[in-house]
Motif scaffolding. Structure first.
Motif, PDB file in Angstrom:
ATOM      1  N   ASP A   1       0.819  -1.211   0.000  1.00 19.80           N
ATOM      2  CA  ASP A   1       0.000   0.000   0.000  1.00 19.80           C
ATOM      3  C   ASP A   1       0.854   1.264   0.000  1.00 19.80           C
ATOM      4  O   ASP A   1       0.513   2.253  -0.653  1.00 19.80           O
ATOM      5  N   GLU A   2       1.956   1.250   0.723  1.00 18.61           N
ATOM      6  CA  GLU A   2       2.834   2.415   0.768  1.00 18.61           C
ATOM      7  C   GLU A   2       3.515   2.631  -0.576  1.00 18.61           C
ATOM      8  O   GLU A   2       3.665   3.773  -1.044  1.00 18.61           O
ATOM      9  N   VAL A   3       3.957   1.543  -1.203  1.00 11.02           N
ATOM     10  CA  VAL A   3       4.574   1.648  -2.527  1.00 11.02           C
ATOM     11  C   VAL A   3       3.571   2.202  -3.534  1.00 11.02           C
ATOM     12  O   VAL A   3       3.889   3.091  -4.327  1.00 11.02           O
ATOM     13  N   ALA A   4       2.347   1.691  -3.500  1.00  8.84           N
ATOM     14  CA  ALA A   4       1.323   2.118  -4.438  1.00  8.84           C
ATOM     15  C   ALA A   4       1.006   3.600  -4.302  1.00  8.84           C
ATOM     16  O   ALA A   4       0.641   4.266  -5.281  1.00  8.84           O
ATOM     17  N   ARG A   5       1.158   4.123  -3.089  1.00  8.81           N
ATOM     18  CA  ARG A   5       0.878   5.547  -2.828  1.00  8.81           C
ATOM     19  C   ARG A   5       2.145   6.393  -2.874  1.00  8.81           C
ATOM     20  O   ARG A   5       2.172   7.526  -2.418  1.00  8.81           O
ATOM     21  N   GLU A   6       3.195   5.803  -3.444  1.00 10.48           N
ATOM     22  CA  GLU A   6       4.431   6.503  -3.783  1.00 10.48           C
ATOM     23  C   GLU A   6       5.148   7.080  -2.564  1.00 10.48           C
ATOM     24  O   GLU A   6       5.763   8.135  -2.629  1.00 10.48           O
TER      25      GLU A   6
ATOM     26  N   TYR B   1      10.551   7.138  -6.260  1.00  5.71           N
ATOM     27  CA  TYR B   1      10.053   6.732  -4.940  1.00  5.71           C
ATOM     28  C   TYR B   1      10.300   5.263  -4.636  1.00  5.71           C
ATOM     29  O   TYR B   1      10.134   4.824  -3.499  1.00  5.71           O
ATOM     30  N   PHE B   2      10.711   4.488  -5.634  1.00  6.07           N
ATOM     31  CA  PHE B   2      10.979   3.057  -5.458  1.00  6.07           C
ATOM     32  C   PHE B   2      12.403   2.816  -5.944  1.00  6.07           C
ATOM     33  O   PHE B   2      12.635   2.485  -7.091  1.00  6.07           O
ATOM     34  N   ARG B   3      13.365   3.029  -5.053  1.00 10.37           N
ATOM     35  CA  ARG B   3      14.774   3.054  -5.417  1.00 10.37           C
ATOM     36  C   ARG B   3      15.358   1.651  -5.405  1.00 10.37           C
ATOM     37  O   ARG B   3      15.274   0.946  -4.393  1.00 10.37           O
ATOM     38  N   ILE B   4      15.953   1.267  -6.517  1.00  7.63           N
ATOM     39  CA  ILE B   4      16.444  -0.100  -6.701  1.00  7.63           C
ATOM     40  C   ILE B   4      17.965  -0.147  -6.616  1.00  7.63           C
ATOM     41  O   ILE B   4      18.663   0.684  -7.200  1.00  7.63           O
ATOM     42  N   ASN B   5      18.481  -1.149  -5.892  1.00 13.79           N
ATOM     43  CA  ASN B   5      19.899  -1.470  -5.921  1.00 13.79           C
ATOM     44  C   ASN B   5      20.042  -2.903  -6.422  1.00 13.79           C
ATOM     45  O   ASN B   5      19.334  -3.808  -5.950  1.00 13.79           O
ATOM     46  N   VAL B   6      20.924  -3.099  -7.389  1.00 14.97           N
ATOM     47  CA  VAL B   6      21.116  -4.423  -7.991  1.00 14.97           C
ATOM     48  C   VAL B   6      22.396  -5.044  -7.457  1.00 14.97           C
ATOM     49  O   VAL B   6      23.463  -4.417  -7.484  1.00 14.97           O
ATOM     50  N   ILE B   7      22.280  -6.270  -6.948  1.00 13.59           N
ATOM     51  CA  ILE B   7      23.438  -7.044  -6.502  1.00 13.59           C
ATOM     52  C   ILE B   7      23.380  -8.400  -7.200  1.00 13.59           C
ATOM     53  O   ILE B   7      22.386  -8.736  -7.854  1.00 13.59           O
ATOM     54  N   GLN B   8      24.426  -9.192  -7.055  1.00 13.71           N
ATOM     55  CA  GLN B   8      24.450 -10.491  -7.747  1.00 13.71           C
ATOM     56  C   GLN B   8      24.029 -11.660  -6.853  1.00 13.71           C
ATOM     57  O   GLN B   8      23.901 -12.783  -7.322  1.00 13.71           O
TER      58      GLN B   8
END
Length: 343
Positions: free
Chosen positions: A155-160, A186-193
């Motif tokens: 719900d928090e993600v959906a409401r940014e 608002y949805f910050r992604i970090n990519v790891i292996q």
């Protein structure tokens, strides 16, 4: 460069929040993705209408994410084969007990170069072993599969409301593509292996959250919950090191999929909520699921049962006292205050 054909498998609370992100991102990156995103929606009746018809007309999942508009390029499809046909990027966000059956139906219908990413927070744990759902997806569909997990209440993600998440992807090239598909302001992604550690944290933190809910129901405070979180993190890390070895990296526990997800799940989320109600009402878990979760299911209690069976087969229950205590309270009728006395 060929553009990617994205398909989303699943449409619950989290699946709908993710659809909003993906729908907007593919429109922002038309050089990388086709504009239309098909989403498989398990067909249900809502006020006498098909849920898919409502979504495609109103651009809103009125059952699982009411009040949040979806981009118009998200198309709800009730048939999973039709939804995934020719897809090159497949996003799995279904309850983990349905993964195998859904994948079996999808076999032979994806594009030859398809890749997948699992947003499923669970493990397939039996007395004989532990299987990651990314591995199960890869095995059945014969495609590579990454994983996404983090401190992400739907719900928090959906409401940014700002949050972070972690993608575990062995392929650097695919990791760049998945970053483009999911990352927003608002949805910050970090990519790891470390896709193994990402999924391990995402599954086992639900067991800890059940313990946190017991503590809340008993009226204990923040100090007690902090102790449960700390002990839970230790057992998650020990489980990974014991049964997956070097495949799990220590630094993964400091990503959003690790400590951040554990904290937010123990203070919010449905596992904590239902466990608290279990103590306060004395009602069975299944009854509380029906009353409180709008058709969704708990993962923490099921995972606790599976972990118990796995550890019991190896005579290792005593090495994971928090996991074992959650199991005994839910399935053996032990008093909830065992969560304090036994860990």
């Amino acid at each position: 460069m060929a553009v990617e054909n994205v398909c989303i498998i699943g449409s619950g609370n989290w699946g709908s929040a993710v659809a909003k992100i993906i729908g907007n991102n593919v429109l922002n990156h038309t050089d990388s993705f086709e504009k239309t995103v098909r989403q498989w929606v398990f067909e249900e009746q809502v006020n006498g209408e098909n849920l898919t018809d409502i979504i495609n007309r109103e651009h809103e999942n009125v059952k699982y994410l009411k009040g949040v508009k979806l981009p118009e390029n998200i198309v709800a499809v009730p048939d999973v084969v039709e939804a995934c046909k020719g897809a090159t990027l497949v996003v799995f966000v279904v309850p983990h007990q349905f993964v195998r059956g859904v994948c079996e139906k999808m076999k032979g219908h994806l594009a030859p170069n398809a890749r997948a990413i699992s947003l499923i927070k669970g493990l397939e744990i039996t007395s004989s072993g532990v299987r990651l759902f990314s591995e199960e997806i890869s095995r059945i569909l014969d495609i590579p599969c990454a994983a996404l997990s983090g401190a992400n209440i739907a719900d928090e993600v959906a409401r940014e409301k700002f949050c972070e998440s972690t993608i575990g992807c062995p392929s650097v090239e695919d990791g760049v593509l998945f970053h483009r598909l999911f990352d927003t302001a608002y949805f910050r992604i970090n990519v790891i292996q470390d896709h193994v550690g990402v999924q391990l944290c995402g599954a086992l933190k639900n067991v800890v959250a059940v313990g946190a809910g017991f503590s809340d129901g008993l009226g204990y405070g923040s100090n007690t919950k902090a102790a449960i979180i700390r002990r839970g993190l230790m057992e998650i890390r020990k489980f990974g090191q014991t049964f997956f070895g070097d495949a799990v990296r220590n630094e993964t526990f400091f990503e959003s999929c690790g400590t951040a997800d554990l904290i937010t799940t123990c203070f919010g989320g449905r596992n904590r909520k239902v466990a608290e109600a279990f103590v306060l009402t004395g009602k069975p878990i299944a009854t509380l699921e029906a009353e409180l979760l709008n058709g969704q299911k708990l993962q923490g209690t099921l995972t606790a049962q599976e972990v118990h069976e796995f550890l019991s087969a190896r005579n290792m229950e005593s090495e994971f006292p928090l996991f074992q205590t959650v199991y005994r309270i839910v399935y053996e009728g032990q008093s909830p205050d065992l969560i304090i006395r036994e860990i």
